[in-house]
Design a protein around this motif. Sequence first.
Motif, PDB file in Angstrom:
ATOM      1  N   ARG A   2       7.152 -38.334 -49.199  1.00  0.00           N
ATOM      2  CA  ARG A   2       7.421 -36.676 -48.852  1.00  0.00           C
ATOM      3  C   ARG A   2       8.768 -37.093 -48.156  1.00  0.00           C
ATOM      4  O   ARG A   2       9.190 -38.164 -47.660  1.00  0.00           O
ATOM      5  N   PHE A   4      11.806 -34.582 -46.091  1.00  0.00           N
ATOM      6  CA  PHE A   4      11.827 -33.161 -45.315  1.00  0.00           C
ATOM      7  C   PHE A   4      13.352 -33.058 -44.891  1.00  0.00           C
ATOM      8  O   PHE A   4      13.828 -34.279 -44.761  1.00  0.00           O
ATOM      9  N   TYR A   6      15.595 -30.317 -42.454  1.00  0.00           N
ATOM     10  CA  TYR A   6      15.757 -29.099 -41.791  1.00  0.00           C
ATOM     11  C   TYR A   6      17.307 -28.382 -41.891  1.00  0.00           C
ATOM     12  O   TYR A   6      18.177 -28.942 -42.135  1.00  0.00           O
ATOM     13  N   PRO A  21       7.081 -36.334 -40.951  1.00  0.00           N
ATOM     14  CA  PRO A  21       7.100 -35.367 -40.028  1.00  0.00           C
ATOM     15  C   PRO A  21       7.611 -35.345 -38.549  1.00  0.00           C
ATOM     16  O   PRO A  21       8.183 -34.469 -38.015  1.00  0.00           O
ATOM     17  N   LEU A  24      11.241 -35.285 -38.487  1.00  0.00           N
ATOM     18  CA  LEU A  24      11.746 -34.039 -38.716  1.00  0.00           C
ATOM     19  C   LEU A  24      11.775 -33.102 -37.504  1.00  0.00           C
ATOM     20  O   LEU A  24      12.688 -32.481 -37.018  1.00  0.00           O
ATOM     21  N   GLY A  47      11.293 -28.077 -43.708  1.00  0.00           N
ATOM     22  CA  GLY A  47      10.119 -28.205 -44.538  1.00  0.00           C
ATOM     23  C   GLY A  47      10.330 -29.320 -45.509  1.00  0.00           C
ATOM     24  O   GLY A  47      11.278 -30.023 -45.476  1.00  0.00           O
ATOM     25  N   GLN A  48       9.256 -29.410 -46.435  1.00  0.00           N
ATOM     26  CA  GLN A  48       9.518 -30.475 -47.385  1.00  0.00           C
ATOM     27  C   GLN A  48      10.280 -29.953 -48.735  1.00  0.00           C
ATOM     28  O   GLN A  48      10.354 -28.983 -49.120  1.00  0.00           O
ATOM     29  N   TRP A  55      13.973 -26.746 -51.847  1.00  0.00           N
ATOM     30  CA  TRP A  55      12.716 -26.649 -51.028  1.00  0.00           C
ATOM     31  C   TRP A  55      11.419 -26.135 -51.930  1.00  0.00           C
ATOM     32  O   TRP A  55      11.591 -25.325 -52.930  1.00  0.00           O
TER      33      TRP A  55
END
Length: 111
Positions: A2, A4, A6, A21, A24, A47-48, A55
């Motif tokens: 995954r 991420f 911002y 996460p 992040l 988010g991812q 996004w």
Amino acid sequence: MRRFRYRCTVCRTTSPVVHQPDDLAAETAAHRQTIHGGHIPDDEIAGQIDRLGRWYTALTPLAALHARIADGLSDLHDEKAMGHYWWANAGATLLIGGSAALILLVVSAAL
């Protein structure tokens, strides 16, 4: 794997890609503390993202499904890189198309 990111819409800045996460949340908190004095900017996004930097929440459901499958196939070759390999895109397209054809075949046979 995954990925991420911002995005602060007030400062018009985007964080580098992180893979956890917790990283992040730390990136978000550090930006809020250093730039905005602890305040939360309006319309910030966290988010991812897919391997192309898009996004997932901004994609249509079919495009998000394709991106997740292509991401998974690309991660088999190299987890840390960005971008899709051509064969991952082709594999995701064939998998979605084949699944749709199979569902159509089963439904038409049932009728």
